[in-house]
Enzyme design. Structure first.
Site, PDB file in Angstrom:
ATOM      1  N   CYS A  21      -3.054   0.903   8.387  1.00 17.48           N
ATOM      2  CA  CYS A  21      -1.966   0.292   7.637  1.00 17.48           C
ATOM      3  C   CYS A  21      -2.231  -1.192   7.394  1.00 17.48           C
ATOM      4  CB  CYS A  21      -0.663   0.476   8.413  1.00 17.48           C
ATOM      5  SG  CYS A  21       0.759  -0.232   7.589  1.00 17.48           S
ATOM      6  N   GLU A  74       0.829  -1.205   0.000  1.00 12.73           N
ATOM      7  CA  GLU A  74       0.000   0.000   0.000  1.00 12.73           C
ATOM      8  C   GLU A  74       0.862   1.254   0.000  1.00 12.73           C
ATOM      9  OE1 GLU A  74      -2.929   0.069   3.098  1.00 12.73           O
ATOM     10  OE2 GLU A  74      -3.336  -2.075   2.899  1.00 12.73           O
ATOM     11  N   CYS A 134       3.047  -5.428  15.967  1.00 12.62           N
ATOM     12  CA  CYS A 134       2.200  -4.546  16.778  1.00 12.62           C
ATOM     13  C   CYS A 134       0.802  -5.169  16.856  1.00 12.62           C
ATOM     14  CB  CYS A 134       2.119  -3.158  16.157  1.00 12.62           C
ATOM     15  SG  CYS A 134       3.720  -2.330  16.016  1.00 12.62           S
ATOM     16  N   GLY A 186       5.425  -2.215   6.972  1.00  9.87           N
ATOM     17  CA  GLY A 186       6.797  -2.573   7.288  1.00  9.87           C
ATOM     18  C   GLY A 186       7.453  -1.658   8.304  1.00  9.87           C
ATOM     19  N   GLU A 187       8.573  -2.113   8.840  1.00 12.78           N
ATOM     20  CA  GLU A 187       9.397  -1.361   9.784  1.00 12.78           C
ATOM     21  C   GLU A 187      10.694  -0.971   9.071  1.00 12.78           C
ATOM     22  OE1 GLU A 187      11.615   0.505  12.125  1.00 12.78           O
ATOM     23  OE2 GLU A 187       9.604   0.103  12.883  1.00 12.78           O
ATOM     24  N   CYS A 210      -2.114  -3.728  14.685  1.00 15.59           N
ATOM     25  CA  CYS A 210      -1.829  -3.442  13.274  1.00 15.59           C
ATOM     26  C   CYS A 210      -2.136  -4.648  12.398  1.00 15.59           C
ATOM     27  CB  CYS A 210      -0.356  -3.042  13.129  1.00 15.59           C
ATOM     28  SG  CYS A 210       0.173  -2.754  11.440  1.00 15.59           S
ATOM     29  N   SER A 229      10.206   6.690   9.657  1.00 13.88           N
ATOM     30  CA  SER A 229       9.363   6.335  10.803  1.00 13.88           C
ATOM     31  C   SER A 229       9.779   4.974  11.351  1.00 13.88           C
ATOM     32  CB  SER A 229       7.893   6.297  10.381  1.00 13.88           C
ATOM     33  OG  SER A 229       7.077   5.876  11.452  1.00 13.88           O
ATOM     34  N   SER A 285       7.576   5.909  16.836  1.00 15.54           N
ATOM     35  CA  SER A 285       6.306   5.356  17.308  1.00 15.54           C
ATOM     36  C   SER A 285       6.435   5.066  18.799  1.00 15.54           C
ATOM     37  CB  SER A 285       5.966   4.076  16.539  1.00 15.54           C
ATOM     38  OG  SER A 285       5.778   4.363  15.165  1.00 15.54           O
TER      39      SER A 285
END
Length: 347
Positions: free
Chosen positions: A323, A89, A110, A151-152, A113, A181, A204
């Protein structure tokens, strides 16, 4: 594909640094390879010119628009198909912004999420990350990119930093308009200050309690909230960009007066902005967003106590705004067994 792989291919075709920059700039900015002084045919090596049509088609295939979902707020959520058929996305934001994904899935897990429910499927290459920007620029101008999608980013650091470097140079995007982020990772604070392009940083936080943070972000690095803020403050002072702290407001979880007082203790006097983002409720998860009036009151409380705070809404909230929600819905539909069409009776 990585940007480094792309530049190596260009060099193998005889490209010098000036040729590389011409090709990369034309791709990322969706501009002509000709300039006012010299046409590309008079400037680029013959082998490179001959390879350009196939290379251009390959780059265009890195990220294709599968579907677009406009929101009532003027944003638009994009379902982007990658070359291998997987989808991620991106979100077109107001004021020429874009939110991009950095991984297919996410390993942080998370609990609130949708992306984390699948786990990590694979990393996105730096060229795939940049390709989301190129695709978005075919729809609208993009002058700001936030790495806050699926994603991280800290778990795909090499690719994300490579993408940031290209976007902040050939891509023509101001460094403070590139926003990295993360849930917090020591490697981020080690490497970002050494980069040629130093992005703004969003952390975050979600809670001021270390025990609750470990529950909400079970596989994130166990950095205590106070230490995370100290690391962020150091980066903010070195770059001159305030840290954006992200706080997903979840009713009955992190919206208490005690949490707001904790934010005041952590952030008052810091070079920081607190973004309060009401949770996007989804049927699959038990969490709920607080009421609008309650959320407004929390932001006002922080303001009164010396913390710059903004109450934000997730862009495209009315179109699977959280997300990973849009992708999850599409994947679920794709997995649904298809009913065979009935054959009309013959006369």
């Amino acid at each position: 594909m990585r940007i480094d792989d792309l530049t190596q291919r260009l060099r193998a075709l005889g490209a010098k640094p000036a040729h590389e920059q011409r090709v990369l700039r034309a791709w990322v900015q969706r501009s002509s390879m000709d300039n006012r002084r010299q046409a590309a045919k008079d400037f680029l090596p013959l082998a490179l010119r001959e390879a350009l049509p196939a290379l251009t088609a390959e780059l265009e295939g890195l990220a294709r628009l599968r579907s677009q979902h406009p929101g009532e707020d003027g944003s638009a959520r994009l379902l982007v198909e990658l070359a291998d058929g997987q989808t991620v996305e991106s979100v077109l934001l107001l004021r020429d912004g874009l939110c991009v994904s950095t991984q297919l899935g996410c390993a942080v897990g998370c609990v609130f999420c949708m992306t984390g429910r699948e786990g990590l499927l694979r990393q996105l290459g730096s060229a795939e990350i940049v390709a989301q920007v190129v695709l978005a620029r075919s729809l609208r101008p993009v002058k700001k990119v936030v790495f806050m999608g699926m994603g991280e980013p800290a778990h795909n650091l090499d690719n994300v930093l490579e993408a940031i470097d290209l976007l902040g140079t050939a891509g023509g995007i101001g460094h403070k308009n590139l926003v990295f982020s993360t849930v917090g990772d020591y490697r981020v604070f080690e490497r970002l200050p050494r980069q040629r392009v130093k992005p703004a940083l969003a952390l975050s936080l979600h809670t001021t309690r270390a025990d609750l943070r470990a529950q909400l972000l079970p596989r994130a690095p166990q950095i205590a909230p106070q230490e995370l803020v100290e690391l962020g403050e150091r980066y903010a002072r070195s770059t001159g960009y305030p840290i954006q702290y992200q706080w997903t407001l979840i009713e009955g979880v992190n919206d208490s007066p005690e949490e707001m007082d904790g934010i005041v203790r952590l952030l008052r006097g810091k070079y920081a902005l607190m973004n309060l983002i009401p949770y996007n409720s989804v049927p699959e998860l038990e969490f709920r967003r607080p009421g609008r009036e309650a959320a407004v009151a929390l932001a006002a409380y922080l303001h009164r106590h010396g913390v710059l705070a903004k109450l934000r809404q997730s862009a495209g909230q009315d179109v699977e705004g959280g997300c990973g929600q849009l992708r999850a819905r599409v994947v679920k539909m794709d997995r649904r067994p298809r009913t065979a069409r009935a054959t009309p009776p013959t006369a």
